[in-house]
Design a protein around this motif. Sequence first.
Motif, PDB file in Angstrom:
ATOM      1  N   THR A  77       0.838  -1.185   0.000  1.00 48.96           N
ATOM      2  CA  THR A  77       0.000   0.000   0.000  1.00 48.96           C
ATOM      3  C   THR A  77       0.876   1.238   0.000  1.00 48.96           C
ATOM      4  N   THR A 129     -11.488  17.307  -0.969  1.00 49.20           N
ATOM      5  CA  THR A 129     -11.995  17.327  -2.333  1.00 49.20           C
ATOM      6  C   THR A 129     -11.613  18.655  -2.964  1.00 49.20           C
ATOM      7  N   LEU A 167      -6.328  14.505  -1.188  1.00 50.30           N
ATOM      8  CA  LEU A 167      -6.293  13.214  -0.518  1.00 50.30           C
ATOM      9  C   LEU A 167      -7.700  12.858  -0.044  1.00 50.30           C
ATOM     10  N   ALA A 168      -8.387  12.041  -0.807  1.00 47.10           N
ATOM     11  CA  ALA A 168      -9.782  11.693  -0.532  1.00 47.10           C
ATOM     12  C   ALA A 168      -9.949  10.962   0.799  1.00 47.10           C
ATOM     13  N   SER A 169      -9.002  10.100   1.164  1.00 44.32           N
ATOM     14  CA  SER A 169      -9.136   9.340   2.406  1.00 44.32           C
ATOM     15  C   SER A 169      -9.079  10.247   3.638  1.00 44.32           C
ATOM     16  N   ALA A 225      -1.884   7.210  -2.052  1.00 48.03           N
ATOM     17  CA  ALA A 225      -2.192   6.706  -3.383  1.00 48.03           C
ATOM     18  C   ALA A 225      -3.620   7.023  -3.807  1.00 48.03           C
ATOM     19  N   ASP A 226      -4.442   7.516  -2.900  1.00 46.30           N
ATOM     20  CA  ASP A 226      -5.831   7.799  -3.258  1.00 46.30           C
ATOM     21  C   ASP A 226      -6.043   9.271  -3.602  1.00 46.30           C
ATOM     22  N   LYS A 227      -4.996   9.943  -4.033  1.00 46.24           N
ATOM     23  CA  LYS A 227      -5.127  11.337  -4.440  1.00 46.24           C
ATOM     24  C   LYS A 227      -5.882  11.399  -5.765  1.00 46.24           C
ATOM     25  N   ASP A 228      -6.730  12.422  -5.886  1.00 48.25           N
ATOM     26  CA  ASP A 228      -7.469  12.590  -7.139  1.00 48.25           C
ATOM     27  C   ASP A 228      -6.615  13.338  -8.159  1.00 48.25           C
TER      28      ASP A 228
END
Length: 160
Positions: free
Chosen positions: A35, A53, A47-49, A39-42
């Motif tokens: 992991t 937004t 950082l969405a987590s 890594a969940d950047k749009d």
Amino acid sequence: MKNLLLLFTIASIFISCKLNDATEEDTKTPVKDSTIVGADKDENGCLASAGYTWSKLNKECVKAFTGIQLNPTDNAATEDETLCAYVLFNEDGDKAEIFLPDDKSFIVSKSGSEKVWVFEDYQLIAQNGYQLKKAGQLVFSGDGEIGNKVSGSDNPDGQE
């Protein structure tokens, strides 16, 4: 023959020690986590987590739920923030960005001197807090206070 037996014994010891070393090394090596943090950047780097937004109005990553919470009119007592809309104003107050529960957002602009902001068939009205109407139908409303609400509590801490 003795030399051959001695050579075979030494070779066996050497091979068995190498196998033991490899096994111990495998058990000592920590398993790497695949992991990747962040890594969940749009596409805008938000950082969405962490709840961020992209704000089209402010041109930066924001936490929409820190804005004015508007509850759905068909479920006004909901405590589920994912069903609510949120409003963030610009510094002048002549524009606001509405964040809907389906991750859609749009900017409304003030219409004249009234307390009405408009975008297409949406209207944000400052009346008893704020009301959001779509095509004349009331869809969200809120008391105008910033942040998440906990129903059934007059105390901001939630303590009695």
